[in-house]
Design a protein around this motif. Structure first.
Motif, short mmCIF file in Angstrom:
data_model
loop_
_atom_site.label_atom_id
_atom_site.label_comp_id
_atom_site.label_asym_id
_atom_site.label_seq_id
_atom_site.Cartn_x
_atom_site.Cartn_y
_atom_site.Cartn_z
N UNK A 5 -26.12 0.50 -1.14
CA UNK A 5 -26.43 1.76 -1.82
C UNK A 5 -27.06 1.44 -3.17
N UNK A 6 -28.30 1.90 -3.36
CA UNK A 6 -29.01 1.72 -4.64
C UNK A 6 -28.89 3.04 -5.39
N UNK A 7 -27.94 3.08 -6.31
CA UNK A 7 -27.60 4.33 -6.99
C UNK A 7 -28.71 4.75 -7.96
N UNK A 8 -29.14 6.02 -7.84
CA UNK A 8 -30.16 6.54 -8.76
C UNK A 8 -29.56 6.89 -10.11
N UNK A 65 -22.08 -1.93 14.84
CA UNK A 65 -20.89 -1.17 14.46
C UNK A 65 -20.03 -2.00 13.51
N UNK A 66 -19.50 -1.34 12.52
CA UNK A 66 -18.64 -1.95 11.50
C UNK A 66 -19.40 -2.88 10.57
N UNK A 67 -20.76 -2.81 10.55
CA UNK A 67 -21.50 -3.57 9.54
C UNK A 67 -21.12 -3.06 8.17
N UNK A 68 -21.04 -3.93 7.19
CA UNK A 68 -20.54 -3.50 5.87
C UNK A 68 -21.54 -2.65 5.11
N UNK A 69 -21.00 -1.81 4.24
CA UNK A 69 -21.78 -1.04 3.28
C UNK A 69 -21.37 -1.53 1.90
N UNK A 70 -22.35 -1.93 1.08
CA UNK A 70 -22.04 -2.53 -0.21
C UNK A 70 -22.75 -1.79 -1.33
N UNK A 71 -22.26 -2.03 -2.54
CA UNK A 71 -22.94 -1.58 -3.74
C UNK A 71 -22.81 -2.71 -4.77
N UNK A 72 -23.93 -3.19 -5.21
CA UNK A 72 -23.98 -4.33 -6.14
C UNK A 72 -23.22 -5.54 -5.59
#
Length: 315
Positions: free
Chosen positions: A109-112, A50-57
């Motif tokens: 998140x690996x953005x398409x 729980x509360x693990x981070x979500x990142x982008x680049x």
């Protein structure tokens, strides 16, 4: 307006409850004063908390909101939230990865980036990136096997050394060490002798090396001279000459030309032999009767007489 003691107590209790809720949500990584969009994804196993981070680049833009196990599909359903400012494609992928050597996981998140913007509540495809420790698992297992083999070999070597020492008592070990020291001293004396021999013959060795260098240089010059002398053409000409000799010998063997006929024609050989005999008899007759040939212009002819056997033997 005078506030009663009961109201003050109620305000303090409500303030404490509000502070407790704020601190609790803050410790969970939630922010009560910001909004977010929630999305979902699925994994075959759970490596998140729980509360693990979500990142982008590499930049944190959200966190894990809920983790539930789906008993029907056997998958882990993860709900995560990101800031509303982030716009990414519905066809993107959510990657589970390790954040350090000692563990800890996060989502990336690996953005398409195909223009199909995801909406809150959408399910995003997931993938798992193998961590450093897990990727080294197979290698460590191979290393451990090799290490086990090495330790077994070392144990065998030690046992062999123990077998060499017949007497394993203190006196036996002392005797073995003394013999080893004696052997090392012998090697040391040999090394000193070799060094002394090299030192005494240093000039000879240097001269021998110098002569070797000169010989190598002369050999290089000789090889260069042979190359410049066009030895290949000489060998080629020699081959052509040998080929012509072979052709000449083949012609003689076949009876071609005068020499070939002389070697192969028996009649010609007999004629030459008879002519030689007649010439020999003529010379012999000139020797025996010279007066006969001095009267060639005379009208009186002296008939030819064959020499007798005695005359032939005498000459």
């Amino acid at each position: 307006m005078k506030i009663s003691r009961e109201i003050k107590t109620a305000i303090l209790v409500l303030s404490g409850i509000a502070l407790f809720i704020f601190l609790f949500t803050y410790l969970k990584g939630e922010d009560l004063f910001t909004s977010s969009n929630n999305y979902y994804t699925k994994f075959d196993y759970n490596g998140l908390t729980m509360s693990s981070p979500v990142t982008i680049k590499g930049n944190k833009i959200g966190k894990i909101e809920a983790i539930d196990y789906d008993f029907d599909s056997g998958k882990t359903i993860v709900e995560f939230s990101v800031t509303p400012k982030l716009k990414f494609s519905k066809n993107s992928k959510v990657r589970l990865y390790q954040t350090g050597l000692m563990g800890g996981s996060a989502l990336a998140i690996i953005d398409a980036a195909d223009g199909n913007t995801a909406q809150a509540g959408d399910y995003i495809l997931s993938e798992v990136k193998e961590g450093v420790i897990s990727s080294l698992g197979d290698d460590f297992s191979g290393i451990s096997n090799d290490l086990g083999t090495t330790l077994k070999s070392a144990d065998t070597l030690v046992n062999s050394l123990n077998d060499l020492v017949i007497d394993d008592s203190d006196e036996g070990l002392k005797k073995t060490i003394a013999e080893l020291n004696s052997t090392l001293k012998s090697f040391k004396n040999v090394a000193f002798s070799a060094n002394d021999l090299i030192r005494k013959n240093d000039e000879k060795i240097a001269s021998m090396l110098e002569n070797f260098d000169k010989t190598s240089a002369e050999l290089a010059v000789l090889v260069k001279s042979l190359n410049e002398a066009n030895l290949a053409n000489t060998v080629k000409n020699l081959d052509e000459m040998i080929l012509k000799f072979n052709q000449l010998a083949s012609g003689l063997e076949a009876g071609e030309g005068t020499m070939g006929k002389l070697l192969k024609d028996d009649a010609l050989y007999d004629n030459l032999e008879n002519a030689t005999k007649e010439l020999e008899l003529l010379l012999l007759d000139i020797k025996l009767h010279p007066a006969r040939y001095r009267r060639i212009l005379s009208k009186k002819e002296i008939p030819y007489e064959e020499p007798t056997a005695a005359e032939l033997n005498n000459n």
